[in-house]
Motif scaffolding. Structure first.
Motif: not given
Length: 156
Positions: A83-84, A87-88, A90-91, A141, A144, A148
């Protein structure tokens, strides 16, 4: 999801089932931290030597994927939960784009480190920290995103 797709997912899940071999478990748990250290080394030496954000991110992702392949997704989830990852990712992209856009907002070109709003730093240090922040964004990026993609391919 049609019954044909469900059956295909079961076959793929059976093919990708983690191994029961304690030798592979021990080896992967011993090799992964070494790969992580090499990935961090490549990332931090991206300023001075070949390597950097992309290569470091790929090595960091390889360490996590090795654990996912050998231990299975359920045992490797505490290391980096699925789940992270997005998000990471995108960060990291936000860090990269943010550094570039801050330079544009202060009158420079995209990724022009001389225009970063830190007047207390010399231009050499502005460039150093600017590149370091770009490397951080790219590393996060790439790492992750690769994890992903793997998780998404297995998530039926």
């Amino acid at each position: 999801m049609s019954s044909g797709n469900v059956e295909l997912c079961r076959k793929e899940a059976a093919m990708m089932a983690p191994t029961e071999s304690p030798i592979i478990h021990l080896a992967s748990r011993g090799i992964s931290p070494v790969i992580l250290l090499i990935g961090l080394y490549v990332f931090f030496h991206g300023h001075y030597s070949p390597g950097g954000g992309f290569q470091g991110g790929v090595l960091l992702a390889a360490a996590i994927l090795l654990l996912r392949l050998s231990l299975g997704t359920s045992l490797s989830q505490p290391i980096m939960p699925s789940w992270i990852t997005l998000r990471l990712s995108a960060l990291g992209a936000l860090i990269f784009a943010g550094i570039g856009l801050v330079a544009v907002l202060f009158g420079g070109n995209f990724l022009d480190y001389h225009f970063l709003p830190m007047p207390w730093l010399d231009p050499a240090y502005l460039r150093y920290y600017g590149i370091l922040m770009i490397e951080v964004g790219v590393t996060i990026t790439v790492m992750t995103t690769l994890v992903s993609i793997y998780d998404d391919l297995l998530g039926c």
